[in-house]
Motif scaffolding. Structure first.
Motif, PDB file in Angstrom:
ATOM      1  N   PHE A  42       0.753  -1.179  -0.296  1.00  0.00           N
ATOM      2  CA  PHE A  42       0.058   0.077  -0.026  1.00  0.00           C
ATOM      3  C   PHE A  42       0.845   1.286  -0.071  1.00  0.00           C
ATOM      4  N   LEU A  43       1.941   1.248   0.671  1.00  0.00           N
ATOM      5  CA  LEU A  43       2.950   2.527   0.674  1.00  0.00           C
ATOM      6  C   LEU A  43       3.654   2.656  -0.401  1.00  0.00           C
ATOM      7  N   GLU A  44       3.955   1.377  -1.242  1.00  0.00           N
ATOM      8  CA  GLU A  44       4.387   1.390  -2.449  1.00  0.00           C
ATOM      9  C   GLU A  44       3.546   2.164  -3.512  1.00  0.00           C
ATOM     10  N   TYR A  92      -5.147  -8.320   1.828  1.00  0.00           N
ATOM     11  CA  TYR A  92      -4.806  -6.770   1.715  1.00  0.00           C
ATOM     12  C   TYR A  92      -5.759  -6.093   2.178  1.00  0.00           C
ATOM     13  N   LEU A  93      -7.041  -6.371   1.923  1.00  0.00           N
ATOM     14  CA  LEU A  93      -7.927  -5.502   2.482  1.00  0.00           C
ATOM     15  C   LEU A  93      -8.354  -5.623   3.872  1.00  0.00           C
ATOM     16  N   ALA A  94      -8.230  -6.915   4.497  1.00  0.00           N
ATOM     17  CA  ALA A  94      -8.097  -7.218   5.678  1.00  0.00           C
ATOM     18  C   ALA A  94      -7.156  -6.345   6.547  1.00  0.00           C
ATOM     19  N   ALA A  95      -5.790  -6.204   6.046  1.00  0.00           N
ATOM     20  CA  ALA A  95      -4.995  -5.366   6.436  1.00  0.00           C
ATOM     21  C   ALA A  95      -5.053  -4.005   6.521  1.00  0.00           C
ATOM     22  N   LEU A  96      -5.802  -3.497   5.293  1.00  0.00           N
ATOM     23  CA  LEU A  96      -6.152  -2.107   5.130  1.00  0.00           C
ATOM     24  C   LEU A  96      -7.180  -1.645   6.074  1.00  0.00           C
TER      25      LEU A  96
END
Length: 348
Positions: A42-44, A92-96
């Motif tokens: 996400f930061l990338e 990825y969405l769980a982390a976000l």
């Protein structure tokens, strides 16, 4: 006036969230690492859009950028001629979602309440709830070939090779008859093994739960033979704290170091090569085999759930969908019973 909002950089906010997962919420290291990878991407993504994660502040983050992250990922996968895997999307969405909730709870991102609710709702909607893939069961022939390869290894004058031979035989039989996860297996200590009752005390199960795992006679016998060859007649608390399954490669030296999940997989790969198998059985496939075998023998989903250490019966029900013997028995019960004369008349 309310308290001033805390100011924090984007990368620092990600690191603070990951620290909180370990310390405050006691999440497993593997989960933390998975979230670290997802938020790193996400930061990338922000960097690619001209937002510097080291200089940009969370307070300046545009919710639209958060909402569009998965769309960006899908585009990158399409450019490579692939589809974004459903499991990757979910992770990825769980982390976000977890990170956004952390920012809001800690007062690090001041969004109007309605906008915050809408953002979280949109992110969760992107996750969807696709059915997980059905467990891939090992063929009985492949399992027999692995066991035969382990039994066919000749005894060796080299203690290290002999310990590997005995350990791998015990490893196969324990995986087959206990249904434990590979992470649980490598965390076992000698004191967790009760040869009299034929059980293992799993103290480091998923979610920090403890349970008993049971062994058949062949697994108990193989495990005892391995431990006798490794530790001899040593007794006492110090021995009880030694790993149940240890490394015996040259890199381990003279110390009794525990196997790693990767070490277990390599042991299975080596046996598969010796057995001439085109496929390699994974530790988790043994778990699938165990679950299906117990279900076919008993039809008791609740017992299978307890034996596997599943928190939800929904997870266990997947095995009911991949048990051909069980389904065939149900089909025969429905269609191969003698029909009554009344039923014959109704069909005529």
């Amino acid at each position: 006036a309310g308290a001033p909002m805390k100011t924090i950089g984007l990368r620092s906010a990600v690191l603070a969230f990951l620290d909180s997962l370990s310390v405050r919420y006691a999440r497993r290291p593997r989960t933390v690492q998975t979230y670290r990878t997802a938020l790193g991407r996400f930061l990338e993504y922000l960097s690619a859009l001209g937002v510097d994660p080291d200089q940009g502040a969370v307070s300046d983050l545009d919710p639209i950028l958060v909402r569009d992250f998965v769309t960006f990922l899908e585009g990158r996968y399409r450019e490579a001629g692939r589809m974004l895997p459903a499991s990757t999307r979910q992770t990825y969405l769980a982390a976000l979602v977890g990170w956004v909730n952390f920012l809001l709870d800690e007062g690090l991102w001041e969004l109007p309440a309605e906008e915050a609710r809408r953002l979280l709702r949109d992110l969760r909607a992107q996750r969807g709830r696709p059915s997980p893939p059905l467990p891939r069961l090992p063929r009985e022939e492949a399992l027999s070939a692995l066991l035969q390869a382990a039994r066919s290894r000749p005894s060796s004058r080299s203690l290290r090779k002999e310990l590997i031979r005995l350990r791998d035989m015990a490893l196969l039989l324990v995986l087959r008859s206990s249904g434990i996860r590979v992470g649980e297996l490598v965390a076992l200590r000698r004191g967790d093994f009760d040869p009299v009752q034929g059980l293992l005390w799993v103290r480091h199960g998923k979610g920090g739960k403890e349970r008993l795992a049971f062994l058949d006679a062949a697994a108990v016998q193989a495990l005892q033979a391995y431990l006798q060859a490794r530790d001899g007649s040593a007794r006492g608390k110090a021995v009880d704290h030694r790993p149940l399954f240890a490394r015996h490669d040259k890199g381990a030296g003279d110390q009794t170091r525990p196997m790693t999940p990767e070490g277990v997989r390599r042991a299975l790969w080596a046996l598969a090569r010796e057995a001439g198998l085109a496929e390699t059985l994974t530790p988790h496939q043994f778990r699938h085999y165990f679950a299906t075998r117990v279900l076919e023998a008993t039809g008791d989903l609740a017992a299978v759930q307890d034996l596997l250490g599943h928190a939800s019966p929904t997870t266990t029900r997947r095995y009911a969908r991949v048990s051909p013997k069980r389904l065939q028995a149900v089909h025969r019960q429905a269609f191969e019973r003698p029909e009554s004369p009344a039923e014959d008349r109704e069909e005529q």
